[in-house]
Design an enzyme around this catalytic site. Structure first.
Site, mmCIF file in Angstrom:
data_model
loop_
_atom_site.group_PDB
_atom_site.id
_atom_site.type_symbol
_atom_site.label_atom_id
_atom_site.label_comp_id
_atom_site.label_asym_id
_atom_site.label_seq_id
_atom_site.Cartn_x
_atom_site.Cartn_y
_atom_site.Cartn_z
ATOM 1 C CE LYS A 93 -4.342 -1.820 1.527
ATOM 2 N NZ LYS A 93 -5.347 -1.971 2.556
ATOM 3 N NE ARG A 129 -7.421 -8.101 0.786
ATOM 4 C CZ ARG A 129 -6.973 -7.350 -0.216
ATOM 5 N NH1 ARG A 129 -5.919 -6.581 -0.050
ATOM 6 N NH2 ARG A 129 -7.583 -7.367 -1.384
HETATM 7 N N1 HH2 Z 1 -7.393 -3.619 0.964
HETATM 8 C C1 HH2 Z 1 -7.724 -3.635 -0.335
HETATM 9 C C2 HH2 Z 1 -8.833 -4.371 -0.765
HETATM 10 N N2 HH2 Z 1 -9.574 -5.088 0.098
HETATM 11 N N3 HH2 Z 1 -9.989 -5.838 2.294
HETATM 12 C C3 HH2 Z 1 -9.672 -5.848 3.604
HETATM 13 N N4 HH2 Z 1 -10.400 -6.561 4.472
HETATM 14 N N5 HH2 Z 1 -8.599 -5.132 4.092
HETATM 15 C C4 HH2 Z 1 -7.819 -4.383 3.260
HETATM 16 O O1 HH2 Z 1 -6.866 -3.728 3.771
HETATM 17 C C5 HH2 Z 1 -8.125 -4.349 1.868
HETATM 18 C C6 HH2 Z 1 -9.245 -5.106 1.401
HETATM 19 C C7 HH2 Z 1 -6.919 -2.845 -1.329
HETATM 20 O O2 HH2 Z 1 -5.827 -3.549 -1.794
HETATM 21 P P1 HH2 Z 1 -5.735 -4.440 -3.141
HETATM 22 O O3 HH2 Z 1 -6.807 -5.457 -3.227
HETATM 23 O O4 HH2 Z 1 -4.379 -4.965 -3.181
HETATM 24 O O5 HH2 Z 1 -5.888 -3.385 -4.308
HETATM 25 P P2 HH2 Z 1 -7.068 -3.046 -5.311
HETATM 26 O O6 HH2 Z 1 -8.284 -2.758 -4.501
HETATM 27 O O7 HH2 Z 1 -6.562 -1.867 -6.086
HETATM 28 O O8 HH2 Z 1 -7.250 -4.230 -6.177
#
Ligand code: HH2
Length: 280
Positions: free
Chosen positions: A222, A256
């Protein structure tokens, strides 16, 4: 802390930190160089993560990065459901990252074990979608919505405000009949928080905790990692692991992550320090 988590077809022991591998089936994820929109690519990535030691997989069909626009439900379903069906027998619990009650229901029917709602089940329909199932639920804190959340986030006290929100959402889920041992809480790093607020929240994770619910935390790749290291998302592995360990040291039960193999190694060494090892 709870000893175990009821998670659909699984009951997960929480006696060591668990790794949730991120499987983004989106064309615009912030964190990945080559996002997996094609089923075969997504499945290969999923199998790699399982081989590397992922304890759960989190399947997401809508990017939630700051500024991202919502995706229509039919499109999100088209991305996510075939992945659930193909991975149902893969041996690990399948989480679905969605805020749409209709997709929650479809995902549960298709075999999902956990519903991860970044809006914290604020929609009563979302609570209704999970209440009668035996899936786990992840209740995340977010201030605002992805399109605008980073504009000017404000808190009286970031840890206590997050805690109050999570406590209220957990109470609403419990009132609807969701058993205590199905609930995970998540402070929502990067979701309506400045970098100073992200780090204050991580440092004060114990103060934001709503007992007895276990933490799931997502810091992997992040911007809070980029803010400190100056690195691009794919170069943030070491920084992400440092943050994950800081969270585990403060009681996080599930992390995660995008980089499962590296996180697995770090957690194994962490556990060796905490619990000791045998010689030879
Ligand atoms: N962060 C993201 C998405 N979903 N869910 C939970 N429970 N906690 C988090 O910190 C979280 C989440 C964002 O990250 P990512 O999926 O890597 O990116 P993107 O939404 O751009 O696909």
């Amino acid at each position: 802390m709870q000893a175990s988590l009821q998670c659909g077809r699984f009951r997960l022991a929480l006696d060591r930190p668990l790794i949730m591998g991120v499987l983004n089936v989106t064309p615009d994820s912030f964190a990945e160089a080559a996002p997996s929109t094609q089923l075969e690519v997504a499945l290969e990535r999923a199998r790699d993560m399982i081989a590397q030691g992922a304890d759960l997989l989190d399947i997401g069909g809508e990017s939630t990065r700051p500024g991202a626009l919502p995706v229509p439900e039919a499109q999100e379903a088209q991305r996510v459901l075939p992945v659930i069906e193909a991975l149902r027998e893969a041996g690990v619990p399948l989480s679905v990252d969605t805020s749409k009650p209709g997709l929650m229901r479809q995902a549960l029917e298709a075999g999902a074990d956990l519903i991860n709602d970044i809006t914290g089940f604020r929609n009563p329909e979302a609570i209704a979608a999970v209440a009668g199932a035996d899936c786990a639920v992840c209740v995340m804190h977010m201030q605002g919505e992805p399109r605008t959340m980073q504009r000017n986030p404000q808190y009286d006290d970031v840890a206590l405000d997050v805690k109050a929100f999570l406590a209220a959402r957990c109470a609403a889920l419990r009132a609807a009949g969701v058993a205590q041992d199905r609930i995970l809480i998540d402070p929502g790093f990067g979701f309506g928080k400045t970098q100073a607020q992200n780090y204050a929240l991580l440092r004060r994770l114990a103060q934001a905790r709503v007992q007895p619910y276990p933490w799931l935390i997502g810091v992997s790749r992040k911007s809070m990692i980029g803010h400190v290291t100056g690195r691009s998302p794919t170069e943030r592995v070491a920084g992400s692991i440092a943050a994950a360990l800081a969270a585990v040291a403060r009681g996080a039960a599930v992390v995660r992550v995008h980089d499962v193999a590296a996180t697995r190694d770090a957690l194994r060494v962490w556990q060796a320090v905490e619990q000791g090892v045998q010689d030879g």
